[in-house]
Enzyme design. Structure first.
Site, PDB file in Angstrom:
ATOM      1  CB  THR A   1      17.376  25.999 -12.032  1.00 27.02           C
ATOM      2  OG1 THR A   1      16.795  26.628 -13.189  1.00 27.02           O
ATOM      3  CG2 THR A   1      16.566  24.428 -12.511  1.00 27.02           C
TER       4      THR A   1
ATOM      5  CG  PHE B   1      18.922  20.764 -10.589  1.00 26.01           C
ATOM      6  CD1 PHE B   1      19.176  20.290 -12.084  1.00 26.01           C
ATOM      7  CD2 PHE B   1      19.352  22.075 -10.247  1.00 26.01           C
ATOM      8  CE1 PHE B   1      19.465  21.360 -13.087  1.00 26.01           C
ATOM      9  CE2 PHE B   1      19.708  22.888 -11.372  1.00 26.01           C
ATOM     10  CZ  PHE B   1      19.956  22.520 -12.532  1.00 26.01           C
TER      11      PHE B   1
END
Length: 305
Positions: free
Chosen positions: A205, A207
């Site tokens: 992921t 960010f």
């Protein structure tokens, strides 16, 4: 951190050296005034892990109930920076994070990449046979679908608001377990029964850090911007030609509904380099007369994995 990794000659790994320097910097900044970072809570989520990876353990973390509140905390001055998930390698873009970018006065001033490892954890269960219910965020359940089918085919799967909430529920209900990250197990006092149960081993992921700050060029940067095309044939192609002519490499191109008019879209673009680089500055200047709308969201150092 890129320079520190480049200068590292061992025996410690690049990642270890970068983490050590990050903690030293964080501790020194905390002597003056701790940096407050808002993130999508509650405590124990991957967002908190990303915040601590970027800012170090000396930072004060502020959990928020929604992505909107992460932005609002920084805009109001309650936090110095905010951190929001923007895309996952298996599930794609996080729409709400993108939708708020054109509306906020905040700038993107950094990025963090986290390898997502899911673990099965429980308070009361000592083996898989006794587990009758598994809590997790819906996305995490999807990312561990095959493992759960193989190892817990008869257990009920319950989607909750976050993996940290899943860990909290697993800590309160007998014969239950949660799929969550290691920080959630530590925070809620659970025992990890199985590690790295995600179906895709490279699940990652990304960010973004938002705040009222504009980093100077680091030598290895990204620039993010949002565009809209004029309503005419070939408008999108024409809008992208300045980058090709200026030799600018594009790493992301994603569309989202504009939410202003039906069937109108905004395009979120990431390019390599800093907005002050000559070739990028030239491309952006040309883009102003071609695109219907242009907003530079920020230039920032590329993530140190």
């Amino acid at each position: 951190m890129l320079r520190i990794k480049k200068l590292n000659q061992g025996p410690l790994s690049d990642e270890t050296v970068a983490r050590l320097f990050r903690e030293i910097m964080s501790a020194c900044l905390a002597l003056e005034r701790p940096i407050t970072v808002s993130y999508l809570g509650p405590a124990g989520t991957f967002s908190e892990k990303a915040a601590l990876k970027h800012f170090g353990e000396g930072a004060v973390t502020l959990p928020c109930p929604s992505i909107d509140e992460v932005y609002r905390a920084v805009e109001s001055g309650a936090a110095d920076f905010g951190i929001v998930p923007v895309e996952n390698s298996t599930e794609g873009a996080v729409g709400r994070s993108l939708d708020l970018m054109p509306q906020t006065p905040l700038k993107i001033c950094g990025e963090v990449v986290i390898r997502i490892h899911h673990h099965l954890m429980s308070k009361t269960a000592t083996d898989l046979k006794s587990i009758t219910r598994v809590f997790s965020h819906g996305q995490s359940l999807a990312q561990c679908h095959e493992w759960l089918n193989s190892h817990l085919p008869n257990a009920e799967r319950v989607a909750v608001s976050s993996n940290a909430e899943a860990a909290r529920r697993a800590g309160e209900e007998a014969d239950s377990a949660a799929v969550a990250g290691e920080m959630a197990a530590e925070h809620y006092g659970l025992t990890i029964l199985a590690s790295n149960i995600e179906d895709e081993p490279n699940n990652t992921t990304r960010f973004l850090i938002v705040g009222d700050y504009e980093p100077q060029p680091s030598g290895k940067d990204k620039t993010s911007l949002v565009l809209s095309a004029k309503n005419k044939a070939g408008a999108v192609y024409e809008m992208l030609t300045p980058f090709a002519r200026s030799g600018v490499s594009m790493t992301k191109f994603e569309s989202r509904p504009s939410r202003v008019a039906i069937w109108e879209y905004l395009f979120f673009v990431d390019i390599e380099g800093h907005r002050s680089d000559a070739n990028i500055a030239e491309a952006l200047e040309q883009l102003k007369s071609i695109a219907g709308y242009v907003k530079v969201l920020g230039s920032y150092p590329q993530a140190v994995i």
